[in-house]
Design a protein around this motif. Structure first.
Motif, PDB file in Angstrom:
ATOM      1  N   ASP A   1     -13.911 -12.399   9.900  1.00  0.00           N
ATOM      2  CA  ASP A   1     -14.071 -11.035   9.416  1.00  0.00           C
ATOM      3  C   ASP A   1     -15.147 -10.948   8.331  1.00  0.00           C
ATOM      4  OD1 ASP A   1     -13.560  -8.356   9.545  1.00  0.00           O
ATOM      5  OD2 ASP A   1     -11.895  -8.391   8.131  1.00  0.00           O
TER       6      ASP A   1
ATOM      7  N   ASP B   1     -21.619 -14.138  16.501  1.00  0.00           N
ATOM      8  CA  ASP B   1     -20.684 -13.021  16.675  1.00  0.00           C
ATOM      9  C   ASP B   1     -19.237 -13.507  16.591  1.00  0.00           C
ATOM     10  OD1 ASP B   1     -22.797 -11.306  16.996  1.00  0.00           O
ATOM     11  OD2 ASP B   1     -22.706 -11.262  19.186  1.00  0.00           O
TER      12      ASP B   1
ATOM     13  N   CYS C   1     -18.346 -14.356  12.955  1.00  0.00           N
ATOM     14  CA  CYS C   1     -18.213 -13.120  12.176  1.00  0.00           C
ATOM     15  C   CYS C   1     -16.879 -12.440  12.466  1.00  0.00           C
ATOM     16  CB  CYS C   1     -19.366 -12.169  12.491  1.00  0.00           C
ATOM     17  SG  CYS C   1     -20.960 -12.636  11.776  1.00  0.00           S
TER      18      CYS C   1
ATOM     19  N   ARG D   1     -18.946  -9.610   7.466  1.00  0.00           N
ATOM     20  CA  ARG D   1     -20.023  -8.696   7.832  1.00  0.00           C
ATOM     21  C   ARG D   1     -21.199  -8.955   6.896  1.00  0.00           C
ATOM     22  NH1 ARG D   1     -17.353  -8.961  11.350  1.00  0.00           N
ATOM     23  NH2 ARG D   1     -16.053  -7.453  12.459  1.00  0.00           N
TER      24      ARG D   1
END
Length: 748
Positions: A451, A444, A447, A453
């Motif tokens: 940035d 997390d 990510c 996804r």
């Protein structure tokens, strides 16, 4: 009349938190140029105008003279109309837009800061948290980007007037150095007892006194807590082992400088460059005879894991101690390293006699990196502090963002976007709730930080891996399963910027095969897209299944069966040998594992019947081997169908020599040479059938320096181009890079 020229420049790469803006500011002023510079979510943006010759020199010097810690990936230059700027300024950061900026790794204290640390007239004299634009914590304190102080764990420490002046002065070495601080405004060092009560006096001097008295001190570092004892104190080292429940695995040692390091180990120029690099990894180096290191530090090991100080706190503590110290991970064996203060006090309170701690929070726990130099090349065994999260550049961009979840042992994960592969810091074995939580939180964090996804999630074929389970629980993405050994070879290809195809030699402990057996001694025809299994080590049963991994004597029983007259390994395990042989004959799980082959020979030679950590028997067998031995055990290589290498030939040859009274060190040397020769013979046979002339070596077995060196030497002599790992570990720590590369190649 002078012709004015203006260009807008965007610089991408590791260009934030490394002094890039003050460098640009000084360069523009030196050349008499006007404009401005600021950080944005993609890097550094520059508007510069002035005399044509000055702008041209600016663009040349921008890359030629960039700060030492920066790594420029791309410079985009666009011509524009002059805007009439007056002077050159550093503007506020622009946080808008999708983030593509990179975050620097933590960096060892620079020489300028060390000079101030030692200067009684400097206001940061003996201040343990001294840093500047060129050094100090980065990744471990970053909570978000752009890399500004408010998005680090230094946000709670307001700058005093003197630090603020330096921070806002473009000509100062600490201009916008986000962790900058001093004794008046920065973190404070404390020495506490095992119950957490603060002790009086100078914390550094107090900790050194405890270490000299044989006590164990927990020391808060950049990425977590370490446990320290004096390296020459056998009682302290043995006590640390007992309390930490770490029976045999070697401890790392920190020396004050190269002179002290050379009293412990053989340190050549390459090793010295590695030890003094900004990453400051642990380097595995040959131990010098008579080195003043307690036997319990690295029992039965001819090498030491050696490192030099990478924080001011380390420098101060070692100077006060005036001797090397053990500095091992702050945890109970197999648990993740402690990094939060309250948790450390709880988990380490039964191990440490005192805590040398401070109040600067660590956002991301990060272990020390481990590197093995040798023969002009290095092997990365653990990639973490000093290297992560700096990305690896891939040859071709990924069409869509990828998350690769890695393996279950020595786990890393990898995020791939475009050509940037962000291989995470070492997470560890996913067999503990705390480690699994760290793993999920780490994904997390990466990510969010970059940035990314993910639209594709890659994972191992093994359905029982916790990394696989996590991957399959992620909704709304495309899931891609990658066979374990294909991922190993793909990792080696990506590590070397190669597309394949190659002969992939994947030797490790084991991985889930496509035929229902446990693979681990594989010869593959592989590229990034696909693979074919061309050959393997002959299958052998694993008596007791997973028990055979923990008890290598079982693999000796599987290879030798009843062919063991007079062998000590059978006598030592007489109460269970017949049962193991019966299990082997009755249909125990089959494996082609090279790791289990090494286990069998280690047990045969009396090196290790039971292990206390993964790979221990093979590691100790390498340590036992005579590196000057040139004899070679032969192994049958069967062709004409799937190629099969008979590992049992090597075991029987070793057993015969042992029965004849040959020195076990000689036997271990001949065994290593035999494995290297068998690999080469197999690759020559495959080349005749396929025409492939390149070989990629991957898998944890190739962390064995003796085997790797002998194999590379033989393959090159046979005319092969050899690819080996250079940036990520050959073991499971590199698996995630291979998974990501395969998933991207399949994304058409």
């Amino acid at each position: 009349m002078t012709t004015l020229k203006r260009v807008d420049v965007h610089v991408e790469g590791i260009v934030q938190g490394v002094g890039f803006r003050p460098f640009v500011y000084s360069l523009a002023n030196r050349l008499g140029l006007a404009g401005r510079v600021h950080n944005d979510v993609n890097g550094v943006h520059i508007e510069v105008e002035g005399a044509h010759s000055g702008v041209e020199e600016f663009l040349t010097a921008l890359e030629r003279d960039a700060p030492a810690l920066s790594e420029i990936e791309r410079v985009t230059v666009v011509s524009a109309e002059p805007a009439g700027h007056s002077g050159f300024t550093i503007a506020a950061s622009d946080p808008a837009g999708p983030r593509r900026v990179l975050v620097a790794a933590d960096t060892a204290t620079c020489e300028d800061c060390l000079g101030e640390l030692a200067d009684p007239a400097d206001r940061r004299h003996r201040y343990p948290f001294i840093n500047c634009t060129n050094c100090g914590p980065r990744f471990t304190i970053v909570r978000g980007v752009p890399y500004d102080r408010l998005l680090t764990t230094m946000a709670a420490f307001g700058l005093c007037a003197d630090c603020s002046r330096e921070y806002h002065d473009p000509g100062d070495r600490r201009f916008h150095a986000q962790p900058t601080c001093c004794p008046a405004c920065g973190p404070r060092l404390r020495l506490r007892d095992a119950r957490g009560t603060e002790l009086c006096g100078d914390p550094i001097a107090g900790a050194a006194t405890l270490l000299r008295a044989g006590r164990i001190v927990a020391v808060k570092g950049l990425g977590g807590y370490h446990l320290a004892v004096a390296a020459s104190d056998e009682h302290a080292a043995a006590t640390l082992r007992a309390r930490k429940h770490r029976e045999d695995k070697p401890f790392a040692v920190m020396a004050a400088d190269l002179a002290q390091a050379r009293r412990l180990c053989d340190v050549d120029e390459a090793a010295a460059a590695l030890l003094t690099s900004r990453a400051r990894p642990i380097a595995l180096l040959p131990r010098r005879p008579g080195a003043p290191v307690a036997p319990s530090v690295a029992p039965g090991n001819r090498s030491l894991g050696l490192m030099l100080p990478y924080t001011a706190l380390h420098h101060l503590l070692l100077a006060e101690l005036a001797a090397p110290m053990v500095l091992t991970s702050g945890n109970v064996s197999d648990e993740p390293i402690a990094y939060e203060d309250d948790d450390a006090l709880t988990r380490l309170g039964g191990i440490a006699d005192a805590f040398l701690t401070h109040d600067r929070p660590i956002h991301t726990r990060t272990d020390d990196s481990v590197i093995r130099p040798g023969s002009g090349e290095v092997t990365v065994l653990r990639r973490a502090r000093g290297y992560a999260p700096e990305p690896l550049a891939l040859r071709r961009p990924a069409p869509r963002p990828v998350l690769a979840c890695g393996a279950d042992l020595k786990n890393t994960f990898c995020l791939l976007q475009g050509r940037r592969a962000f291989v995470s810091h070492h997470i560890g074995d996913l067999d503990d709730h705390d480690t699994l939580r760290t793993y999920v939180e780490g994904i997390d964090h990466y990510c969010g930080l970059f940035d990314i996804r993910p639209e594709i999630v890659a994972h191992d074929l093994h359905p029982g891996y916790l990394s696989t389970r996590h991957a399959l629980e992620i909704p709304g993405v495309e899931h891609v399963a990658v066979q374990h050994h294909h991922a190993h070879i793909a990792s080696c290809l990506a590590d070397n910027g190669d597309q394949g195809p190659v002969i992939g030699v994947a030797f490790d402990g084991h991985g889930h095969g496509t035929d229902g057996t446990l693979w681990g001694g594989e010869f593959l025809h592989a590229d990034l897209l696909t693979f074919r299994r061309l050959g393997h080590l002959a299958h052998v049963p694993m008596p007791g299944g997973a028990a055979a991994i923990r008890q290598p004597w079982r693999m000796a029983a599987a290879y030798l069966r009843d062919d063991h007259p007079g062998l000590d390994v059978a006598a030592r395990n007489a109460g269970h040998w017949a049962a193991a042989v019966a299990l082997a004959a009755a249909g125990a799980p089959l494996t082609s594992s090279a790791g289990r082959l090494f286990d069998a020979v280690a047990a045969l030679l009396g090196v290790r019947d039971k292990i206390t950590y993964e790979g221990q028997a093979a590691i100790e067998l390498e340590q036992r081997a005579d590196p000057s031995e040139t004899g070679v055990y032969p192994a049958t290589v069967t062709t004409g169908g799937p190629l099969v290498v008979e590992g049992a030939d090597l075991v029987r040859a070793a057993a015969a020599d042992l029965t004849a009274g040959v020195d076990p060190a000689v036997i271990a040397g001949r065994f290593h040479n035999g494995v290297a020769a068998a690999i080469t013979r197999a690759c020559v046979a495959i080349r005749q059938d396929t025409g492939l002339t390149a070989v990629a070596l991957s898998g944890g077995v190739f962390q064995n320096a003796l085997l790797l060196g002998r194999t590379v030497e033989r393959l090159r002599a046979a005319g092969f181009r050899v690819l080996r790992h250079v940036r990520v570990p050959p073991g499971d720590g590199g698996i995630s890079l291979g998974q990501a590369a395969v998933a991207a190649a399949r994304d058409t």
